[in-house]
Design an enzyme around this catalytic site. Structure first.
Site, PDB file in Angstrom:
ATOM      1  N   CYS A 221      45.146  14.138  67.651  1.00  0.00           N
ATOM      2  CA  CYS A 221      44.234  14.103  68.810  1.00  0.00           C
ATOM      3  C   CYS A 221      43.307  12.891  68.698  1.00  0.00           C
ATOM      4  O   CYS A 221      42.083  13.020  68.803  1.00  0.00           O
ATOM      5  CB  CYS A 221      43.457  15.407  68.938  1.00  0.00           C
ATOM      6  SG  CYS A 221      42.793  16.055  67.393  1.00  0.00           S
TER       7      CYS A 221
ATOM      8  N   HIS B  14      38.808  12.282  69.770  1.00  0.00           N
ATOM      9  CA  HIS B  14      37.684  11.811  68.958  1.00  0.00           C
ATOM     10  C   HIS B  14      37.248  10.402  69.356  1.00  0.00           C
ATOM     11  O   HIS B  14      36.077  10.046  69.203  1.00  0.00           O
ATOM     12  CB  HIS B  14      38.055  11.876  67.481  1.00  0.00           C
ATOM     13  CG  HIS B  14      38.210  13.280  66.973  1.00  0.00           C
ATOM     14  ND1 HIS B  14      37.144  14.134  66.823  1.00  0.00           N
ATOM     15  CD2 HIS B  14      39.315  13.979  66.599  1.00  0.00           C
ATOM     16  CE1 HIS B  14      37.578  15.307  66.374  1.00  0.00           C
ATOM     17  NE2 HIS B  14      38.886  15.233  66.236  1.00  0.00           N
TER      18      HIS B  14
ATOM     19  N   SER C 279      38.880  23.080  64.752  1.00  0.00           N
ATOM     20  CA  SER C 279      39.370  23.767  63.556  1.00  0.00           C
ATOM     21  C   SER C 279      38.255  24.106  62.580  1.00  0.00           C
ATOM     22  O   SER C 279      38.454  24.928  61.694  1.00  0.00           O
ATOM     23  CB  SER C 279      40.455  22.935  62.870  1.00  0.00           C
ATOM     24  OG  SER C 279      41.615  22.875  63.680  1.00  0.00           O
TER      25      SER C 279
END
Length: 572
Positions: A66, A70, A504
């Protein structure tokens, strides 16, 4: 007999390093669960002292999957701090890049990371291709890559691996496990789509590169807007994006959606994937700008699984603590004030179940102390679950018509009740449903961009940085795995502090000072294992969150010092 410990390290088919330990009783039921990462987080000290305009290029290195999430977060946090409002063209371009990321992430997650928890590949080799093709038409009027000739080709191709004694990418799994529920023909359908997805995910990566210049780690975002001006003004490039978007939409509609409906039917009575919500507190942000002030998904908070009430998010209630994480300061701190000074206390001697089913000496988590490099984020003192399950349930509860339509159709097609969403099966289904909503409505942002470009070609806002001022800013939004925030302080023209609270970290968090579990740990307690040496039930549950532990922890310090050296024995 006494309780037995099972150690699964590493959890594979995820991003990063994750270790799960569970304690089971004589009936093989999980009584205690511990989730921990074994590599250190270090992105925050790397950013200290840097020019804030460079932050996004560092933060995108948090993850190899991803990267855009970010990257965008690093850029937007600085924009927020400096009071910058990017032009609408820039915002919509970011939406199109975000759609490419989500679609790539979700299809790869199910087929290449999580799908093998549901489909038994060795069983597929016993399937009748003609019957499998007929089966595919039960779930879709025009099934993807499921003609009898195609399925025979797939079966023959993988059978060649098996004849050589090597299943290639399908080797070393728990094939034949009693919790697999697909028929051989259904397994062959999923196998065909697994192989097709290898090609489709490449299309999604190219779709990101149209406006991002490359994938992973795109390069076209900048503080104030985007730099891909020539691509936005090129009809050919715009047409290429639309063509590739439609190709992926076809795969979602003709493969991904029907495969999840098929799974919902097959696993509707499998206890290991039901009634295991983990943490029932759900948390998401607004995401996917379709037009001026118009978001595809709305944010909010749901507490204890009660969908009758959706609360607004209050960002002042977010904290991170390190009671059970390997950091020095255990206090519950708001991310603006977060600290990441390491304090590794190590593992302890113990015993666990070996691959032969007997007890063996092992190094275990110190479950009475610190046992993870992941902190424990909390919202108003409560653990939260983030991800597509939060996004879809919150939007369904809010009556978002774009989401309600898709969810109701899925519940009708699958025969499931709404309560079934609060489970491992539900986490897997809602990830697909999020992709489905995006392919149904993502091109609305594309059309808005085309219309706006006719009268406005602005792509970047002007701004200044006053080195005599102090700034605070944040990004709040969603990544494919759930709610994501970045928090920054800027002083003397450079970054003074940076904290990223990632999906996460929320889901994989260890216990906090109140002994509250994160969602990984909570969803495992009460699980009954069929075979202690083949804990597929645990793997399937954890994979349903699409763990990205690389986002939660990192392995580099500010000076580039070598922290460790690892050698893998490939012949073991």
């Amino acid at each position: 007999m006494s309780d037995k410990r099972i150690v699964i390290d590493p959890i594979t088919r995820i991003e990063g390093h994750l270790r799960i330990e569970v304690v089971v009783d004589d009936d093989n039921v999980v009584k205690q669960a511990y989730s921990g990462s074994t590599l250190w987080r270090g992105i925050e000290p790397i950013l200290k002292g840097r020019d804030p305009r460079d932050a996004g290029f560092f933060t995108q290195r948090i993850c190899g999957v991803c990267t855009f999430s970010h990257y965008r977060a690093g850029i937007v946090a600085v924009e927020n701090a400096l009071g910058i409002t990017p032009p609408l063209n820039a915002e919509l371009t970011r939406t199109l890049m975000n759609a490419a990321l989500y679609l790539h992430d979700h299809i790869v997650h199910f087929y290449h990371l999580h799908g093998l928890d549901w489909a038994d590949i060795t069983s597929a080799l016993q399937a009748d291709p003609k019957k499998a093709s007929e089966e595919a038409f039960k779930w879709c009027e025009t099934p993807y890559a499921c003609g009898a000739d195609k399925l025979k080709e797939v079966k023959d191709r993988v059978s060649e691996f098996a004849k050589k004694g090597n299943l290639g990418p399908f080797a070393n799994a728990y094939w034949g496990h009693s919790s697999y529920k697909f028929t051989p023909e259904q397994n062959l359908i999923v196998l065909s789509h697994y192989l097709e997805c290898l090609r489709i995910q490449r299309t999604a990566a190219k779709m990101m590169a149209i406006f991002g210049s490359k994938n992973p780690h795109p390069q076209s975002l900048t503080v104030g807007g985007v730099t891909c001006v020539m691509d936005l003004l090129s009809p050919a490039r715009l047409g290429e994006y639309m063509t590739q978007f439609n190709e992926i939409a076809e795969f979602v509609n003709r493969a991904y959606y029907p495969d999840i409906v098929m799974a919902a039917k097959a696993y509707a009575n499998e206890p290991s994937v039901l009634d295991d919500i983990g943490v029932g507190n759900l948390y998401a942000y607004d995401e996917f700008l379709l037009g001026r002030n118009d978001y595809l998904f709305k944010g909010g908070i749901i507490l204890n699984g009660d969908i009758s009430k959706v609360y607004d998010v209050d960002d002042t209630k977010i904290t991170e603590e390190a009671t059970r994480a390997w950091y020095k300061n255990d206090a519950a701190l708001h991310p603006f004030d977060g600290q990441t000074e390491p304090n590794y206390t190590g593992l302890v001697d113990g015993e666990s179940i070996g691959v032969d089913g007997n007890l063996t000496h092992s190094k275990n988590f110190d479950t009475s102390g610190k046992y993870s490099w992941i902190k424990a984020p909390r919202y108003d003192g409560k653990p939260m679950q983030v991800g597509p399950i939060a996004t879809i349930v919150i939007n369904y509860a809010k009556g978002n018509p774009k989401v309600v339509k898709v969810v109701d159709k899925f519940l009708q097609d699958s025969g499931l009740g709404l309560n079934a969403v609060f489970s491992t099966l539900g986490r897997t289904a809602t990830r697909m449903l999020e992709a489905k909503v995006i392919v149904d409505h993502g091109l609305e942002a594309f059309k808005s961009l085309i219309e706006n470009l006719k009268t406005d070609q602005e792509t970047c806002a002007k701004y200044t940085i006053d080195n005599s001022k102090e700034y605070k800013g944040y990004f709040k939004g969603n990544a494919p795995r759930g709610a994501l925030t970045h928090w920054c302080r800027i002083k003397d023209g450079v970054i003074q502090n940076w904290q990223a609270v990632v999906p996460s970290t929320w889901n994989a968090s260890p216990k906090d000072a109140k002994e509250q579990m994160g969602s990984y740990e909570a969803c495992l307690v009460g699980t009954k294992l069929a075979d202690l040496t083949k804990p597929l039930e645990i793997i399937r549950k954890i994979h349903s969150y699409d763990p990205c532990i690389a986002c939660a922890v990192h392995v580099m310090d500010a000076k580039g010092t070598k922290l460790g050296e690892y050698k893998v024995n490939v012949n073991a």
